[in-house]
Design a protein around this motif. Structure first.
Motif, PDB file in Angstrom:
ATOM      1  N   ASP A  28       0.838  -1.204   0.000  1.00  0.00           N
ATOM      2  CA  ASP A  28       0.000   0.000   0.000  1.00  0.00           C
ATOM      3  C   ASP A  28       0.874   1.258   0.000  1.00  0.00           C
ATOM      4  O   ASP A  28       0.566   2.230  -0.696  1.00  0.00           O
ATOM      5  CB  ASP A  28      -0.926  -0.015   1.228  1.00  0.00           C
ATOM      6  CG  ASP A  28      -1.934   1.122   1.197  1.00  0.00           C
ATOM      7  OD1 ASP A  28      -2.350   1.514   0.087  1.00  0.00           O
ATOM      8  OD2 ASP A  28      -2.319   1.601   2.272  1.00  0.00           O
ATOM      9  N   ASP A  92       0.233   6.914   3.825  1.00  0.00           N
ATOM     10  CA  ASP A  92       0.168   5.669   4.589  1.00  0.00           C
ATOM     11  C   ASP A  92       0.897   5.736   5.937  1.00  0.00           C
ATOM     12  O   ASP A  92       1.318   4.723   6.470  1.00  0.00           O
ATOM     13  CB  ASP A  92       0.698   4.490   3.744  1.00  0.00           C
ATOM     14  CG  ASP A  92       0.094   3.154   4.178  1.00  0.00           C
ATOM     15  OD1 ASP A  92      -1.072   3.155   4.634  1.00  0.00           O
ATOM     16  OD2 ASP A  92       0.783   2.124   4.071  1.00  0.00           O
ATOM     17  N   HIS A 118      -4.768   6.083   6.531  1.00  0.00           N
ATOM     18  CA  HIS A 118      -5.903   5.391   7.159  1.00  0.00           C
ATOM     19  C   HIS A 118      -5.530   4.748   8.493  1.00  0.00           C
ATOM     20  O   HIS A 118      -6.178   3.791   8.919  1.00  0.00           O
ATOM     21  CB  HIS A 118      -6.493   4.351   6.186  1.00  0.00           C
ATOM     22  CG  HIS A 118      -5.558   3.219   5.859  1.00  0.00           C
ATOM     23  ND1 HIS A 118      -5.990   1.919   5.741  1.00  0.00           N
ATOM     24  CD2 HIS A 118      -4.239   3.186   5.630  1.00  0.00           C
ATOM     25  CE1 HIS A 118      -4.957   1.132   5.441  1.00  0.00           C
ATOM     26  NE2 HIS A 118      -3.889   1.881   5.365  1.00  0.00           N
ATOM     27  N   HIS A 119      -4.478   5.252   9.143  1.00  0.00           N
ATOM     28  CA  HIS A 119      -4.114   4.734  10.469  1.00  0.00           C
ATOM     29  C   HIS A 119      -4.712   5.595  11.582  1.00  0.00           C
ATOM     30  O   HIS A 119      -4.989   6.774  11.377  1.00  0.00           O
ATOM     31  CB  HIS A 119      -2.587   4.678  10.617  1.00  0.00           C
ATOM     32  CG  HIS A 119      -1.946   3.694   9.695  1.00  0.00           C
ATOM     33  ND1 HIS A 119      -1.517   4.031   8.427  1.00  0.00           N
ATOM     34  CD2 HIS A 119      -1.700   2.372   9.841  1.00  0.00           C
ATOM     35  CE1 HIS A 119      -1.010   2.956   7.843  1.00  0.00           C
ATOM     36  NE2 HIS A 119      -1.114   1.930   8.669  1.00  0.00           N
ATOM     37  N   THR A 138      -4.517   3.161   1.868  1.00  0.00           N
ATOM     38  CA  THR A 138      -4.251   4.546   1.479  1.00  0.00           C
ATOM     39  C   THR A 138      -4.482   4.704  -0.024  1.00  0.00           C
ATOM     40  O   THR A 138      -4.940   5.745  -0.483  1.00  0.00           O
ATOM     41  CB  THR A 138      -2.819   4.939   1.890  1.00  0.00           C
ATOM     42  OG1 THR A 138      -2.761   4.927   3.320  1.00  0.00           O
ATOM     43  CG2 THR A 138      -2.450   6.315   1.395  1.00  0.00           C
ATOM     44  N   ASP A 171      -3.294  -4.345   0.955  1.00  0.00           N
ATOM     45  CA  ASP A 171      -3.772  -3.913   2.279  1.00  0.00           C
ATOM     46  C   ASP A 171      -5.130  -4.519   2.652  1.00  0.00           C
ATOM     47  O   ASP A 171      -5.490  -4.518   3.819  1.00  0.00           O
ATOM     48  CB  ASP A 171      -3.865  -2.380   2.348  1.00  0.00           C
ATOM     49  CG  ASP A 171      -2.806  -1.796   3.295  1.00  0.00           C
ATOM     50  OD1 ASP A 171      -1.744  -2.435   3.423  1.00  0.00           O
ATOM     51  OD2 ASP A 171      -3.034  -0.728   3.877  1.00  0.00           O
TER      52      ASP A 171
HETATM   53 MN   LIG Z   1      -1.963   1.068   4.344  1.00  0.00          MN
END
Ligand SMILES: [Mn+2]
Length: 336
Positions: A28, A92, A118-119, A138, A171
């Protein structure tokens, strides 16, 4: 924080742009970075992708991979690109510690920082943000950025589509994790329409093992896997001798923890690896079991609910004992 949509105006004129992503980049990280790269160059920007460290060979076929600069190989060049950039896209990851030494230079750079990620729990170094933990990758957010925010689907050519497809595929665990919504499938279908060759990409990423990597996997499953049926948990422990014996390189240990999770009934799987500097952990879980909570509470880490990581400065034997001693605490959740 500025509105991400205002980037449309900013990106209307050619800019000096750096794209960077987390250390030890995965599918990703590289897919979203090169996907964005292949989009921005079509718009006439001067763009470089800089990774904090090297990354697996099974990602080095991505379109325009030779344009990637690895910081640890080209420090001076990378530092000057970061210092002189007008925009830095951070993909990411959302904490500067995730890009190692490079984080200091990105933090000091006067460039506007755009975080696409997206964390959980963004640190807040960014000026623009396209972020949600509900995205499976991401690369999905980069697609959304190009198509819906920039309104430029026509720039999704075969190269962009190939990179973004790779990011989403890796991912989402090949489209099987819970975040792989109908919307994700629509996006993936669109990427195939734009030229991504799904079968070829799958082969390039997954049928790309060295013989020693495959034998290492066998070794892990036969000799290093422990299953704790009473806690629906499984653990794989890899020593530094194992890494040496099988000549394990960056990326070779990726995905191994998922084999432990593939056992019927297992809700929590852990992979513990004795790296040269410290012991690293990867945790995977199913359903609402909070793998990230264990990593945060005990192992200086965090991540997603079903995929998290951490580290310990203790000896590997002590780390393994610690994990085993934690299981009873979570028994109720594990045996649900
Ligand atoms: Mn990712």
């Amino acid at each position: 924080m500025s509105e991400i949509a205002s980037l449309k105006e900013l990106l209307a004129q050619p800019k000096q742009i750096v794209i960077t992503t987390h250390h030890k980049p995965d599918g990703d990280a590289m897919g979203s970075s090169l996907g964005l790269y292949n989009y921005l160059v079509q718009k006439g920007h001067h763009v470089r992708v800089i990774t904090p460290t090297d990354y697996p060979t099974f990602l080095q076929w991505l379109p325009n991979n030779p344009e990637v600069l690895i910081y640890t190989d080209k420090k001076t060049e990378s530092e000057s690109l970061v210092a002189n950039a007008e925009l830095i896209f951070c993909l990411d990851f959302n904490a500067l510690s995730r890009i190692n030494e490079l984080g200091k230079y990105v933090g000091e750079s006067k460039a506007l920082k755009v975080m696409i990620d997206h964390h959980l729990e963004p640190e807040g170094f960014d000026d623009y943000r396209h972020w949600t933990i509900n995205a499976c990758a991401t690369a999905q957010l980069v697609y959304d950025f190009i198509v819906n925010i920039m309104d430029e689907r026509h720039f999704i050519n075969k190269d962009v589509a190939t990179c973004l497809y790779t990011g989403i595929m890796t991912d989402s665990g090949s489209f099987r994790f819970p975040t792989t919504t109908a919307e994700v499938h629509h996006i993936v279908a669109d990427l195939i329409n734009c030229g991504a060759e799904n079968s070829r990409i799958h082969q390039l990423v997954y049928d790309n093992f060295s013989e020693s990597r495959l034998r290492f996997l066998g070794h892990c499953l036969i000799n290093r896997l422990e299953v704790f049926t009473e806690y629906n948990s499984a653990l794989i422990t890899v020593t530094k001798d194992d890494l040496q014996k099988f000549q394990i390189t960056t990326g070779d240990t990726e995905g191994i923890v998922n084999y432990a999770l593939s056992i019927n009934g297992i809700r929590l799987a852990a992979l513990v690896i004795e790296r040269p500097d410290r012991v690293k952990l990867s945790l995977r879980s199913t359903g609402d079991f909070p793998a990230n909570e264990i990593c945060k509470k005990y192992f200086n880490g965090g991540g997603h609910r079903n995929a998290a990581g951490g580290f310990s400065d203790k000896k590997i034997e002590a780390v393994v004992e610690e994990i085993k001693s934690i299981l009873p605490e979570y028994k109720t959740l594990l045996i649900q």
